[in-house]
Write an enzyme that holds these catalytic residues in place. Structure first.
Site, mmCIF file in Angstrom:
data_model
loop_
_atom_site.group_PDB
_atom_site.id
_atom_site.type_symbol
_atom_site.label_atom_id
_atom_site.label_comp_id
_atom_site.label_asym_id
_atom_site.label_seq_id
_atom_site.Cartn_x
_atom_site.Cartn_y
_atom_site.Cartn_z
ATOM 1 C CD GLU A 1 14.756 1.806 -14.039
ATOM 2 O OE1 GLU A 1 13.646 2.338 -13.913
ATOM 3 O OE2 GLU A 1 15.024 0.683 -13.582
ATOM 4 C CG HIS B 1 8.869 -3.075 -13.306
ATOM 5 N ND1 HIS B 1 9.153 -2.912 -14.638
ATOM 6 C CD2 HIS B 1 10.062 -3.098 -12.670
ATOM 7 C CE1 HIS B 1 10.469 -2.843 -14.802
ATOM 8 N NE2 HIS B 1 11.038 -2.965 -13.622
ATOM 9 C CG ASP C 1 10.973 0.631 -16.225
ATOM 10 O OD1 ASP C 1 10.238 1.628 -16.155
ATOM 11 O OD2 ASP C 1 11.624 0.185 -15.266
ATOM 12 C CG ASP D 1 10.144 -3.796 -8.912
ATOM 13 O OD1 ASP D 1 9.107 -4.392 -9.249
ATOM 14 O OD2 ASP D 1 10.355 -2.605 -9.181
ATOM 15 C CE1 TYR E 1 -4.318 1.343 0.198
ATOM 16 C CE2 TYR E 1 -3.317 2.878 1.756
ATOM 17 C CZ TYR E 1 -4.375 2.521 0.929
ATOM 18 O OH TYR E 1 -5.479 3.339 0.832
ATOM 19 N NE ARG F 1 6.937 -4.099 5.648
ATOM 20 C CZ ARG F 1 8.211 -3.854 5.431
ATOM 21 N NH1 ARG F 1 9.119 -4.798 5.692
ATOM 22 N NH2 ARG F 1 8.612 -2.699 4.954
ATOM 23 C CD GLU G 1 20.094 28.241 -15.655
ATOM 24 O OE1 GLU G 1 19.971 28.063 -16.880
ATOM 25 O OE2 GLU G 1 20.747 29.160 -15.166
ATOM 26 C CB SER H 1 4.335 4.927 -4.815
ATOM 27 O OG SER H 1 4.096 5.708 -5.957
ATOM 28 C CD GLN H 2 2.209 2.770 -9.491
ATOM 29 O OE1 GLN H 2 1.134 2.487 -9.980
ATOM 30 N NE2 GLN H 2 2.865 3.867 -9.828
HETATM 31 P P1 NDP Z 1 6.581 1.491 -2.633
HETATM 32 O O1 NDP Z 1 7.955 1.332 -2.095
HETATM 33 O O2 NDP Z 1 5.996 2.859 -2.729
HETATM 34 O O3 NDP Z 1 5.569 0.632 -1.752
HETATM 35 C C1 NDP Z 1 5.846 -0.657 -1.401
HETATM 36 C C2 NDP Z 1 4.767 -1.193 -0.473
HETATM 37 O O4 NDP Z 1 5.093 -2.547 -0.181
HETATM 38 C C3 NDP Z 1 4.666 -0.464 0.845
HETATM 39 O O5 NDP Z 1 3.306 -0.351 1.204
HETATM 40 C C4 NDP Z 1 5.409 -1.386 1.789
HETATM 41 O O6 NDP Z 1 4.892 -1.320 3.113
HETATM 42 C C5 NDP Z 1 5.068 -2.731 1.209
HETATM 43 N N1 NDP Z 1 6.014 -3.758 1.636
HETATM 44 C C6 NDP Z 1 7.362 -3.664 1.734
HETATM 45 N N2 NDP Z 1 7.879 -4.816 2.168
HETATM 46 C C7 NDP Z 1 6.827 -5.646 2.359
HETATM 47 C C8 NDP Z 1 6.727 -6.972 2.834
HETATM 48 N N3 NDP Z 1 7.811 -7.673 3.160
HETATM 49 N N4 NDP Z 1 5.498 -7.521 2.923
HETATM 50 C C9 NDP Z 1 4.404 -6.824 2.565
HETATM 51 N N5 NDP Z 1 4.431 -5.556 2.106
HETATM 52 C C10 NDP Z 1 5.641 -4.987 2.015
HETATM 53 O O7 NDP Z 1 6.556 0.742 -4.044
HETATM 54 P P2 NDP Z 1 5.995 1.294 -5.445
HETATM 55 O O8 NDP Z 1 4.526 1.509 -5.324
HETATM 56 O O9 NDP Z 1 6.859 2.383 -5.960
HETATM 57 O O10 NDP Z 1 6.276 0.029 -6.385
HETATM 58 C C11 NDP Z 1 5.412 -1.085 -6.434
HETATM 59 C C12 NDP Z 1 5.485 -1.691 -7.826
HETATM 60 O O11 NDP Z 1 5.005 -0.743 -8.776
HETATM 61 C C13 NDP Z 1 6.886 -2.080 -8.285
HETATM 62 O O12 NDP Z 1 6.789 -3.254 -9.043
HETATM 63 C C14 NDP Z 1 7.294 -0.914 -9.168
HETATM 64 O O13 NDP Z 1 8.253 -1.252 -10.154
HETATM 65 C C15 NDP Z 1 5.952 -0.593 -9.811
HETATM 66 N N6 NDP Z 1 5.822 0.752 -10.364
HETATM 67 C C16 NDP Z 1 6.158 1.850 -9.619
HETATM 68 C C17 NDP Z 1 6.002 3.121 -10.139
HETATM 69 C C18 NDP Z 1 6.308 4.335 -9.311
HETATM 70 O O14 NDP Z 1 6.384 5.418 -9.898
HETATM 71 N N7 NDP Z 1 6.480 4.263 -8.005
HETATM 72 C C19 NDP Z 1 5.493 3.339 -11.510
HETATM 73 C C20 NDP Z 1 5.064 2.124 -12.168
HETATM 74 C C21 NDP Z 1 5.270 0.890 -11.618
HETATM 75 P P3 NDP Z 1 5.709 -0.752 4.392
HETATM 76 O O15 NDP Z 1 5.168 0.615 4.640
HETATM 77 O O16 NDP Z 1 5.351 -1.721 5.470
HETATM 78 O O17 NDP Z 1 7.168 -0.768 4.020
HETATM 79 MG MG MG Z 2 11.839 1.340 -13.440
HETATM 80 MG MG MG Z 3 22.660 30.100 -19.115
#
Ligand code: NDP
Ligand code: MG
Ligand code: MG
Length: 331
Positions: A194, A107, A190, A82, A25, A48, A230, A27-28
């Protein structure tokens, strides 16, 4: 040419009557879960205990440990970081998958590089928004959306494509357009973007410019303004209207210098180096290096992070940004 799908391409909601477990829960995760729920889909959260779990409960979701959420769900969307998805899948998700379930990703990395090996009897699809989660949520609330890519890796039920498109509609993306791709193409482009251009290419370019000026005896503060601060102004113009708008907006001196000096810096050698970076992505060397370092607790990653954090451009930049509190308003 790429195929683009819109709202009217998705006549029936293939997710109707199904429970979607959004795992993570962050960013995505928060954006997918809330958009899907607003579009009348049944969503639970697998996470968790911790900050994210609390946020999900506060937002009114049923929250379960990942394994329990996977057990209750028909569709499991994995939105954890990831680098932890492999273990999370093996330990908590795989034992709870049933025939005909669907596994979903935003992803392609873990599927494409075989970190996660799903059983043959489940659907595997991807819906990858082309923007960070807060934009996925904010634009949805405003009646728009962030475009997404979608792909099917495995179609066990004959419905994987419908599920993927319905999911894309559920998070809002078909309002503006959903582009069809494959796990391979999404993952490799992707990573290349990056590494070669957005994160790696850009920071290395800025550092090289900064060092060139400082080594030539110019004050580091001026160097920071000219080659780093800039950058945003230029990128914003390109984002809004392509190279044309940027070149229209800068002085004629800057535009002329752009044409005569840009290709002297980014020469065919640089492009050849980019090709090598792409080769290492395509042949799996980059993924292997990253996955192996992850398995050891990221020693190489941590060393690289510490080394880069110590660069003069970072200390000079931190001081200068204190003069410009307005640049931090998006914190
Ligand atoms: P974040 O780091 O924002 O969120 C990860 C979430 O996973 C958090 O809620 C975290 O909770 C939870 N988490 C971490 N460890 C565990 C665990 N062991 N068990 C259960 N939950 C856990 O990730 P993103 O949203 O950035 O990325 C998620 C996916 O989306 C990836 O595959 C990424 O490549 C893809 N993606 C991301 C984009 C982006 O711009 N951010 C764009 C497009 C795709 P806690 O608070 O407990 O750590
Ligand atoms: Mg990427
Ligand atoms: Mg200049």
């Amino acid at each position: 040419m790429v195929k683009v799908y819109y709202d009217d391409s998705v006549k029936e909601n293939a997710l109707e009557g199904k429970t979607i477990a959004v795992v993570g829960y962050g960013s995505q995760g928060h954006a997918h879960a809330q958009n899907l729920r607003d579009n009348k889909n049944q969503v639970i959260i697998g996470i968790r205990e911790g900050k994210s779990a609390e946020a999900a409960r506060k937002d009114g979701f049923e929250v379960y440990p990942v394994g329990e959420a996977a057990k209750r769900a028909d569709v499991v969307m994995i939105l954890a970081p990831d680098e932890i998805q492999g273990k999370l899948y093996d330990n908590e998700i795989a034992p709870n998958l049933k025939e005909g379930n669907a596994l979903a990703f935003a992803h392609g990395f873990n599927i494409h590089f075989d970190v996660i090996k799903p059983p043959k009897n489940v659907d595997v699809f991807m819906v990858a928004p082309k923007g960070p989660g807060h934009l996925v949520r904010r634009t949805f609330a405003q009646g728009f959306a962030v475009p997404s890519l979608f792909a099917v890796y495995q179609d066990a039920t004959g419905k994987a494509r419908d599920l993927a498109l319905s999911y894309a509609k559920g998070i809002g993306s078909t309002r503006v357009g959903v582009l069809e791709t494959t796990f391979k193409e999404e993952t490799e482009t992707d990573l290349f973007g990056e590494q070669a251009v957005l994160c790696g290419g850009l920071t290395s370019m800025i550092m090289a410019g900064f060092e060139t000026l400082v080594e030539a005896g110019y004050q580091p503060e001026l160097a920071y303004f000219e080659v780093c601060h800039e950058m945003k102004l230029i990128v914003d113009l390109i984002y809004e209207g392509g190279f044309a708008k940027m070149r229209d907006s800068v002085s004629n001196t800057a535009e002329y210098g752009d044409y005569v000096s840009g290709p002297r810096v980014v020469t065919s050698d640089v492009k050849a180096n980019m090709k090598k970076v792409l080769d290492d992505i395509q042949n799996g060397n980059f993924a292997k290096d990253f996955v192996d370092d992850n398995a050891k607790g990221f020693p190489k990653f941590k060393e690289l992070r510490a080394k880069n954090a110590g660069h003069q451009i970072e200390t000079v930049g931190a001081e200068l940004r204190k003069m410009m509190p307005f640049v931090r308003e998006n914190d």
